[in-house]
Design a protein around this motif. Structure first.
Motif, PDB file in Angstrom:
ATOM      1  N   THR A   1      15.566  -8.850 -37.485  1.00 49.35           N
ATOM      2  CA  THR A   1      15.096  -7.477 -37.278  1.00 49.35           C
ATOM      3  C   THR A   1      16.265  -6.499 -37.225  1.00 49.35           C
ATOM      4  O   THR A   1      16.230  -5.423 -37.846  1.00 49.35           O
ATOM      5  CB  THR A   1      14.280  -7.388 -35.975  1.00 49.35           C
ATOM      6  N   VAL A   2      17.321  -6.865 -36.490  1.00 47.50           N
ATOM      7  CA  VAL A   2      18.495  -5.997 -36.377  1.00 47.50           C
ATOM      8  C   VAL A   2      19.172  -5.820 -37.727  1.00 47.50           C
ATOM      9  O   VAL A   2      19.563  -4.706 -38.110  1.00 47.50           O
ATOM     10  CB  VAL A   2      19.487  -6.568 -35.339  1.00 47.50           C
ATOM     11  N   VAL A   3      19.309  -6.906 -38.472  1.00 47.54           N
ATOM     12  CA  VAL A   3      19.939  -6.826 -39.798  1.00 47.54           C
ATOM     13  C   VAL A   3      19.127  -5.924 -40.717  1.00 47.54           C
ATOM     14  O   VAL A   3      19.680  -5.116 -41.468  1.00 47.54           O
ATOM     15  CB  VAL A   3      20.085  -8.242 -40.406  1.00 47.54           C
ATOM     16  N   ASP A   4      17.798  -6.031 -40.655  1.00 50.01           N
ATOM     17  CA  ASP A   4      16.947  -5.200 -41.502  1.00 50.01           C
ATOM     18  C   ASP A   4      17.136  -3.714 -41.185  1.00 50.01           C
ATOM     19  O   ASP A   4      17.239  -2.883 -42.093  1.00 50.01           O
ATOM     20  CB  ASP A   4      15.485  -5.604 -41.301  1.00 50.01           C
TER      21      ASP A   4
ATOM     22  N   ALA B   1      16.676   0.192 -43.246  1.00 51.34           N
ATOM     23  CA  ALA B   1      15.212   0.193 -43.324  1.00 51.34           C
ATOM     24  C   ALA B   1      14.638   1.181 -42.312  1.00 51.34           C
ATOM     25  O   ALA B   1      15.173   1.339 -41.209  1.00 51.34           O
ATOM     26  CB  ALA B   1      14.673  -1.208 -43.051  1.00 51.34           C
ATOM     27  N   THR B   2      13.564   1.836 -42.692  1.00 48.79           N
ATOM     28  CA  THR B   2      12.848   2.696 -41.752  1.00 48.79           C
ATOM     29  C   THR B   2      11.956   1.824 -40.890  1.00 48.79           C
ATOM     30  O   THR B   2      11.190   1.007 -41.408  1.00 48.79           O
ATOM     31  CB  THR B   2      11.997   3.731 -42.506  1.00 48.79           C
ATOM     32  N   ALA B   3      12.100   1.953 -39.571  1.00 47.50           N
ATOM     33  CA  ALA B   3      11.310   1.123 -38.664  1.00 47.50           C
ATOM     34  C   ALA B   3       9.825   1.391 -38.863  1.00 47.50           C
ATOM     35  O   ALA B   3       9.404   2.537 -38.966  1.00 47.50           O
ATOM     36  CB  ALA B   3      11.708   1.416 -37.226  1.00 47.50           C
ATOM     37  N   ASP B   4       9.058   0.329 -38.941  1.00 49.09           N
ATOM     38  CA  ASP B   4       7.616   0.462 -39.087  1.00 49.09           C
ATOM     39  C   ASP B   4       6.914  -0.457 -38.096  1.00 49.09           C
ATOM     40  O   ASP B   4       7.544  -0.994 -37.183  1.00 49.09           O
ATOM     41  CB  ASP B   4       7.186   0.182 -40.535  1.00 49.09           C
ATOM     42  N   ALA B   5       5.614  -0.626 -38.291  1.00 48.00           N
ATOM     43  CA  ALA B   5       4.822  -1.411 -37.344  1.00 48.00           C
ATOM     44  C   ALA B   5       5.311  -2.857 -37.252  1.00 48.00           C
ATOM     45  O   ALA B   5       5.209  -3.489 -36.196  1.00 48.00           O
ATOM     46  CB  ALA B   5       3.351  -1.385 -37.744  1.00 48.00           C
TER      47      ALA B   5
ATOM     48  N   VAL C   1      19.446   2.922 -34.228  1.00 54.55           N
ATOM     49  CA  VAL C   1      19.207   3.628 -35.486  1.00 54.55           C
ATOM     50  C   VAL C   1      19.639   5.093 -35.371  1.00 54.55           C
ATOM     51  O   VAL C   1      20.199   5.672 -36.320  1.00 54.55           O
ATOM     52  CB  VAL C   1      17.728   3.525 -35.897  1.00 54.55           C
ATOM     53  N   ALA C   2      19.375   5.692 -34.199  1.00 50.72           N
ATOM     54  CA  ALA C   2      19.792   7.081 -33.919  1.00 50.72           C
ATOM     55  C   ALA C   2      19.286   8.066 -34.973  1.00 50.72           C
ATOM     56  O   ALA C   2      20.011   8.952 -35.421  1.00 50.72           O
ATOM     57  CB  ALA C   2      21.314   7.157 -33.793  1.00 50.72           C
ATOM     58  N   ASP C   3      18.047   7.862 -35.392  1.00 47.41           N
ATOM     59  CA  ASP C   3      17.441   8.766 -36.368  1.00 47.41           C
ATOM     60  C   ASP C   3      15.947   8.776 -36.092  1.00 47.41           C
ATOM     61  O   ASP C   3      15.225   7.840 -36.456  1.00 47.41           O
ATOM     62  CB  ASP C   3      17.741   8.288 -37.787  1.00 47.41           C
ATOM     63  N   SER C   4      15.467   9.834 -35.433  1.00 47.87           N
ATOM     64  CA  SER C   4      14.069   9.870 -35.005  1.00 47.87           C
ATOM     65  C   SER C   4      13.091   9.767 -36.165  1.00 47.87           C
ATOM     66  O   SER C   4      11.967   9.284 -36.009  1.00 47.87           O
ATOM     67  CB  SER C   4      13.803  11.159 -34.216  1.00 47.87           C
ATOM     68  N   SER C   5      13.501  10.205 -37.350  1.00 47.27           N
ATOM     69  CA  SER C   5      12.612  10.127 -38.508  1.00 47.27           C
ATOM     70  C   SER C   5      12.382   8.685 -38.947  1.00 47.27           C
ATOM     71  O   SER C   5      11.435   8.406 -39.682  1.00 47.27           O
ATOM     72  CB  SER C   5      13.201  10.933 -39.676  1.00 47.27           C
TER      73      SER C   5
ATOM     74  N   THR D   1      12.371   6.062 -36.578  1.00 46.54           N
ATOM     75  CA  THR D   1      11.993   5.224 -35.434  1.00 46.54           C
ATOM     76  C   THR D   1      10.683   5.643 -34.774  1.00 46.54           C
ATOM     77  O   THR D   1      10.350   5.151 -33.702  1.00 46.54           O
ATOM     78  CB  THR D   1      13.110   5.239 -34.378  1.00 46.54           C
ATOM     79  N   ASP D   2       9.935   6.519 -35.408  1.00 44.20           N
ATOM     80  CA  ASP D   2       8.683   6.980 -34.800  1.00 44.20           C
ATOM     81  C   ASP D   2       7.724   5.820 -34.550  1.00 44.20           C
ATOM     82  O   ASP D   2       7.043   5.771 -33.518  1.00 44.20           O
ATOM     83  CB  ASP D   2       8.022   8.026 -35.703  1.00 44.20           C
ATOM     84  N   ALA D   3       7.669   4.859 -35.459  1.00 43.77           N
ATOM     85  CA  ALA D   3       6.763   3.719 -35.306  1.00 43.77           C
ATOM     86  C   ALA D   3       7.118   2.894 -34.071  1.00 43.77           C
ATOM     87  O   ALA D   3       6.229   2.342 -33.408  1.00 43.77           O
ATOM     88  CB  ALA D   3       6.810   2.836 -36.550  1.00 43.77           C
ATOM     89  N   LEU D   4       8.408   2.811 -33.747  1.00 42.93           N
ATOM     90  CA  LEU D   4       8.826   2.044 -32.571  1.00 42.93           C
ATOM     91  C   LEU D   4       8.357   2.722 -31.289  1.00 42.93           C
ATOM     92  O   LEU D   4       7.926   2.056 -30.340  1.00 42.93           O
ATOM     93  CB  LEU D   4      10.352   1.889 -32.558  1.00 42.93           C
ATOM     94  N   GLN D   5       8.447   4.038 -31.257  1.00 48.48           N
ATOM     95  CA  GLN D   5       7.990   4.752 -30.072  1.00 48.48           C
ATOM     96  C   GLN D   5       6.471   4.663 -29.921  1.00 48.48           C
ATOM     97  O   GLN D   5       5.962   4.616 -28.799  1.00 48.48           O
ATOM     98  CB  GLN D   5       8.456   6.208 -30.152  1.00 48.48           C
TER      99      GLN D   5
END
Length: 197
Positions: free
Chosen positions: A51-54, A59-63, A139-143, A145-149
């Motif tokens: 997951t960390v490597v991806d 990669a944009t974090a998703d579900a 990631v430090a990019d809210s665009s 990481t929205d799926a994680l929140q």
């Protein structure tokens, strides 16, 4: 890709668990079985690394990333319990161990059981939420990481629902069926008659 890794980790968890217990009981090799069972948490490490490597690759974090964190969290919260549950059944089946106790269904004992489940779920969700927050900071990019929140909100909801269920069993304890109560009352009545006689 993450979904495939999660599926592989789930399969790996059960294969390692089964292999460790087969070595420990039917094959009578407790040391080898203990070594294999000790390796079960490595499944979570593999998933975490992937997951960390991806995410590191951009990669944009998703579900699926949220699901990976939830899987790791629930492994922490329920992994040891699952291993103990399986171990007790293997010990009874293959090593003459006592039959596993049946879970409490009624009264205060059921309420205690529900609070224990609630505590494990809260631990699982807390670990998953912490991993998700670490990923957000990493990631430090809210665009991205929205799926994680969103997953953090889901985990909070799961914890709240479990707490509500446990509280309901405390405030309104489940009573055994009338037939069970009647049998218990008759048994106690006969016991009193025996003592008086």
């Amino acid at each position: 890709m993450i979904v495939a890794v999660i599926a592989g980790c789930e399969i790996g968890f059960w294969l390692l668990l089964a292999a460790g217990l087969v070595l420990r009981y039917p094959l009578r090799r407790p040391r080898a079985g203990a070594v294999v069972l000790t390796a079960v948490p490595l499944v979570d490490v593999v998933l975490l690394v992937v997951t960390v490597v991806d995410l590191r690759r951009g990669a944009t974090a998703d579900a699926t990333h949220g699901l990976a964190a939830a899987y790791i969290g629930f492994s922490v919260g329920y992994g040891r319990t699952t291993i103990r549950w399986a171990d007790a059944r293997f010990a009874h089946r293959f090593s003459g161990g006592p039959p596993p106790p049946k879970p409490a269904k009624y009264g205060r004992a059921r309420a205690r059981r529900e609070w224990l489940i609630c505590a494990r779920t809260a631990l699982a969700c807390a670990v998953a939420a912490a991993l998700l927050q670490a990923a957000v900071w990493y990631v430090a990019d809210s665009s991205r990481t929205d799926a994680l929140q969103q997953w953090q909100l889901r985990l909070a909801a799961v914890t709240a629902v479990n707490a509500a269920i446990a509280a309901s069993y405390t405030l309104w304890p489940k009573r055994p069926p009338a037939t069970v109560q009647g049998q218990r009352a008759r048994h106690e009545h006969h016991g009193q008659q025996g003592r008086q006689g």
